[in-house]
Design a protein around this motif. Structure first.
Motif, PDB file in Angstrom:
ATOM      1  N   MET A 112       0.841  -1.195   0.000  1.00 50.42           N
ATOM      2  CA  MET A 112       0.000   0.000   0.000  1.00 50.42           C
ATOM      3  C   MET A 112       0.877   1.246   0.000  1.00 50.42           C
ATOM      4  SD  MET A 112      -2.885  -0.905   2.884  1.00 50.42           S
ATOM      5  CE  MET A 112      -1.688  -0.991   4.223  1.00 50.42           C
ATOM      6  N   ARG A 113       0.392   2.277  -0.660  1.00 54.50           N
ATOM      7  CA  ARG A 113       1.005   3.594  -0.563  1.00 54.50           C
ATOM      8  C   ARG A 113      -0.086   4.646  -0.693  1.00 54.50           C
ATOM      9  NH1 ARG A 113       4.301   4.982  -6.203  1.00 54.50           N
ATOM     10  NH2 ARG A 113       2.551   4.723  -7.639  1.00 54.50           N
ATOM     11  N   LEU A 114       0.203   5.831  -0.205  1.00 62.36           N
ATOM     12  CA  LEU A 114      -0.744   6.928  -0.320  1.00 62.36           C
ATOM     13  C   LEU A 114      -0.724   7.496  -1.732  1.00 62.36           C
ATOM     14  CD1 LEU A 114      -0.098   8.877   3.009  1.00 62.36           C
ATOM     15  CD2 LEU A 114      -2.039   7.411   2.484  1.00 62.36           C
ATOM     16  N   GLN A 115      -1.874   7.908  -2.218  1.00 65.33           N
ATOM     17  CA  GLN A 115      -1.926   8.632  -3.476  1.00 65.33           C
ATOM     18  C   GLN A 115      -1.212   9.970  -3.292  1.00 65.33           C
ATOM     19  OE1 GLN A 115      -3.059   7.462  -6.219  1.00 65.33           O
ATOM     20  NE2 GLN A 115      -4.718   6.011  -5.826  1.00 65.33           N
ATOM     21  N   GLY A 116      -0.521  10.442  -4.297  1.00 69.84           N
ATOM     22  CA  GLY A 116       0.156  11.728  -4.182  1.00 69.84           C
ATOM     23  C   GLY A 116       1.449  11.742  -4.953  1.00 69.84           C
ATOM     24  N   SER A 117       2.448  12.426  -4.389  1.00 70.35           N
ATOM     25  CA  SER A 117       3.753  12.579  -5.041  1.00 70.35           C
ATOM     26  C   SER A 117       4.797  11.795  -4.263  1.00 70.35           C
ATOM     27  CB  SER A 117       4.141  14.067  -5.109  1.00 70.35           C
ATOM     28  OG  SER A 117       3.156  14.804  -5.803  1.00 70.35           O
ATOM     29  N   PRO A 118       5.027  10.531  -4.618  1.00 70.02           N
ATOM     30  CA  PRO A 118       6.009   9.729  -3.897  1.00 70.02           C
ATOM     31  C   PRO A 118       7.430  10.164  -4.216  1.00 70.02           C
ATOM     32  CG  PRO A 118       5.172   8.522  -5.778  1.00 70.02           C
ATOM     33  CD  PRO A 118       4.377   9.801  -5.697  1.00 70.02           C
ATOM     34  N   SER A 119       8.355   9.799  -3.357  1.00 69.42           N
ATOM     35  CA  SER A 119       9.762  10.092  -3.589  1.00 69.42           C
ATOM     36  C   SER A 119      10.279   9.236  -4.744  1.00 69.42           C
ATOM     37  CB  SER A 119      10.578   9.793  -2.327  1.00 69.42           C
ATOM     38  OG  SER A 119      10.546   8.397  -2.047  1.00 69.42           O
ATOM     39  N   MET A 120      11.447   9.599  -5.249  1.00 70.17           N
ATOM     40  CA  MET A 120      12.034   8.827  -6.350  1.00 70.17           C
ATOM     41  C   MET A 120      12.310   7.394  -5.904  1.00 70.17           C
ATOM     42  SD  MET A 120      14.693  11.694  -7.845  1.00 70.17           S
ATOM     43  CE  MET A 120      15.462  10.496  -8.940  1.00 70.17           C
ATOM     44  N   ALA A 121      12.844   7.245  -4.679  1.00 73.32           N
ATOM     45  CA  ALA A 121      13.129   5.902  -4.187  1.00 73.32           C
ATOM     46  C   ALA A 121      11.839   5.141  -3.940  1.00 73.32           C
ATOM     47  CB  ALA A 121      13.960   5.983  -2.907  1.00 73.32           C
ATOM     48  N   GLY A 122      10.810   5.832  -3.439  1.00 74.77           N
ATOM     49  CA  GLY A 122       9.520   5.188  -3.231  1.00 74.77           C
ATOM     50  C   GLY A 122       8.916   4.703  -4.537  1.00 74.77           C
ATOM     51  N   THR A 123       9.062   5.498  -5.585  1.00 78.05           N
ATOM     52  CA  THR A 123       8.569   5.102  -6.903  1.00 78.05           C
ATOM     53  C   THR A 123       9.322   3.888  -7.425  1.00 78.05           C
ATOM     54  OG1 THR A 123       7.933   7.380  -7.418  1.00 78.05           O
ATOM     55  CG2 THR A 123       8.224   5.885  -9.278  1.00 78.05           C
ATOM     56  N   ALA A 124      10.638   3.867  -7.195  1.00 79.13           N
ATOM     57  CA  ALA A 124      11.441   2.726  -7.640  1.00 79.13           C
ATOM     58  C   ALA A 124      11.019   1.452  -6.909  1.00 79.13           C
ATOM     59  CB  ALA A 124      12.925   3.008  -7.399  1.00 79.13           C
ATOM     60  N   LEU A 125      10.757   1.565  -5.601  1.00 73.79           N
ATOM     61  CA  LEU A 125      10.305   0.395  -4.846  1.00 73.79           C
ATOM     62  C   LEU A 125       8.945  -0.073  -5.350  1.00 73.79           C
ATOM     63  CD1 LEU A 125      10.373  -1.644  -2.555  1.00 73.79           C
ATOM     64  CD2 LEU A 125       9.542   0.143  -1.006  1.00 73.79           C
ATOM     65  N   TRP A 126       8.045   0.859  -5.605  1.00 78.92           N
ATOM     66  CA  TRP A 126       6.706   0.495  -6.074  1.00 78.92           C
ATOM     67  C   TRP A 126       6.785  -0.226  -7.423  1.00 78.92           C
ATOM     68  CZ3 TRP A 126       2.587   0.306  -3.172  1.00 78.92           C
ATOM     69  CH2 TRP A 126       1.315   0.172  -3.772  1.00 78.92           C
ATOM     70  N   SER A 127       7.656   0.252  -8.308  1.00 79.56           N
ATOM     71  CA  SER A 127       7.841  -0.410  -9.598  1.00 79.56           C
ATOM     72  C   SER A 127       8.370  -1.828  -9.400  1.00 79.56           C
ATOM     73  CB  SER A 127       8.815   0.387 -10.471  1.00 79.56           C
ATOM     74  OG  SER A 127       8.293   1.677 -10.759  1.00 79.56           O
ATOM     75  N   GLN A 128       9.256  -1.983  -8.424  1.00 79.09           N
ATOM     76  CA  GLN A 128       9.786  -3.317  -8.120  1.00 79.09           C
ATOM     77  C   GLN A 128       8.671  -4.230  -7.603  1.00 79.09           C
ATOM     78  OE1 GLN A 128      13.139  -4.366  -8.442  1.00 79.09           O
ATOM     79  NE2 GLN A 128      12.219  -6.363  -8.095  1.00 79.09           N
ATOM     80  N   LEU A 129       7.791  -3.683  -6.790  1.00 76.61           N
ATOM     81  CA  LEU A 129       6.697  -4.480  -6.234  1.00 76.61           C
ATOM     82  C   LEU A 129       5.706  -4.875  -7.337  1.00 76.61           C
ATOM     83  CD1 LEU A 129       6.062  -2.461  -2.952  1.00 76.61           C
ATOM     84  CD2 LEU A 129       7.135  -4.708  -3.152  1.00 76.61           C
ATOM     85  N   LEU A 130       5.487  -4.009  -8.308  1.00 74.26           N
ATOM     86  CA  LEU A 130       4.587  -4.323  -9.404  1.00 74.26           C
ATOM     87  C   LEU A 130       5.080  -5.517 -10.212  1.00 74.26           C
ATOM     88  CD1 LEU A 130       3.707  -0.724 -10.661  1.00 74.26           C
ATOM     89  CD2 LEU A 130       2.120  -2.356  -9.627  1.00 74.26           C
ATOM     90  N   ASP A 131       6.377  -5.759 -10.192  1.00 73.61           N
ATOM     91  CA  ASP A 131       6.952  -6.862 -10.957  1.00 73.61           C
ATOM     92  C   ASP A 131       6.969  -8.167 -10.190  1.00 73.61           C
ATOM     93  OD1 ASP A 131       7.433  -5.201 -13.093  1.00 73.61           O
ATOM     94  OD2 ASP A 131       9.467  -4.688 -12.446  1.00 73.61           O
ATOM     95  N   GLN A 132       6.503  -8.142  -8.933  1.00 74.27           N
ATOM     96  CA  GLN A 132       6.542  -9.359  -8.121  1.00 74.27           C
ATOM     97  C   GLN A 132       5.567 -10.403  -8.666  1.00 74.27           C
ATOM     98  OE1 GLN A 132       8.784  -9.887  -5.408  1.00 74.27           O
ATOM     99  NE2 GLN A 132       9.605  -8.115  -6.486  1.00 74.27           N
TER     100      GLN A 132
END
Length: 297
Positions: free
Chosen positions: A277-297
């Motif tokens: 889970m993450r909040l809608q909004g403007s995530p950090s660059m590292a947060g975006t990178a982690l989220w992209s990694q999670l999408l590939d799980q």
């Protein structure tokens, strides 16, 4: 007073000429002369003795040269620290994760992420489900990784949350011996000892909703220990204290070597989903990178 001005003054004192200082500062002599005039206009006094060849600092300027050097060094270091801090901020991600997921699933995710993003700084907050959600909602975490029951997904369907499923697990009963080996009287079935979780933690709620109501009413199930830690429950099951319901991923290695036995053929089990889970909004660059990694799980 600008850092470049302090460095200009030091360059003139060291080279003894405007032309030499200009070359050191990588400026044309005319541009450097204009900047020297700008410095003196700002200070309101002449800083250099132009009547002397080579040019010398005025006595007042010379008396302050050591302080100018200290200030110049301090300002340069401040710039370095600020830039490093900005890089750290853009490369920092805070992850809130349930305890059992911290042990089993998160290390692989972070291994892949760190291999892809150089200089990544991860702060891990291991907590129960409610605490993970609280850290996320209070913006103390960029991403929360948690278990949830598949049929209770609506609990996470808030408009301000973005939720993805990144894996599946099973909540299974494990023990160090087959249940058939538990001793009982000739007339009564043996007591089945088990490890419980507090009612206010996620696995306590899972036990209450998905496990306890489906236990065989003809058998006696005796609660032996209560703990909020699934790792402790695994160890107590391996020690023979009682049956423990734990995520299959957490017990898999112990089952493989024979320390534990999956007894879900005799006792109820249930499916689990692993969600991020993450909040809608403007995530950090590292947060975006982690989220992209999670999408590939």
């Amino acid at each position: 007073m600008r850092l470049e001005w302090l460095e200009d003054i030091l360059a003139i004192g060291e080279t003894g000429s405007f032309s030499g200082a200009a070359a050191r500062r990588r400026l044309t002599q005319s541009a450097f002369s204009r900047r020297v005039q700008q410095i003196e206009d700002y200070v309101g006094v002449e800083l250099f003795d132009r009547s002397h060849k080579p040019i010398r600092l005025q006595p007042t300027t010379l008396a302050q040269s050591e302080q100018i050097l200290v200030l110049s060094s301090a300002l340069r270091q401040l710039l370095v620290d600020l830039r490093r801090g900005e890089r750290m901020t853009s490369n920092k991600v805070v992850v809130a994760c349930q305890h059992s997921l911290t042990t089993v699933r998160l290390p692989k995710i972070l291994q892949q992420l760190c291999a892809q993003r150089e200089g990544l700084h991860v702060r891990l907050r291991s907590a129960n489900l409610d605490e993970c959600t609280g850290l996320l909602l209070s913006r103390q975490a960029d991403v929360a990784i948690v278990y949830r029951l598949p049929d209770e997904a609506s609990d996470f369907n808030a408009d301000f949350l973005e939720v993805i499923t990144i894996g599946a697990d099973r909540f299974i009963p494990v023990f160090n011996t087959p249940l058939s080996q538990l001793s009982g009287s000739a007339r009564q079935r043996p007591d089945i000892p088990y490890i419980a979780y507090p009612a206010d933690v996620f696995f306590g709620k899972v036990m209450e909703r998905k496990i306890l109501p489906f236990l065989d009413a003809g058998a006696h199930h005796a609660q032996k220990v209560e703990t909020a830690l699934t790792l402790a429950a695994v160890e107590m099951a391996a020690a023979g204290i009682g049956v423990a319901w734990v995520p299959e991923s957490l017990a898999r290695a112990r089952i493989a070597v024979g320390d534990l036995i999956d007894v879900s053929s005799e006792l109820p089990a249930c499916d689990l989903q692993v969600s991020a889970m993450r909040l809608q909004g403007s995530p950090s660059m590292a947060g975006t990178a982690l989220w992209s990694q999670l999408l590939d799980q």
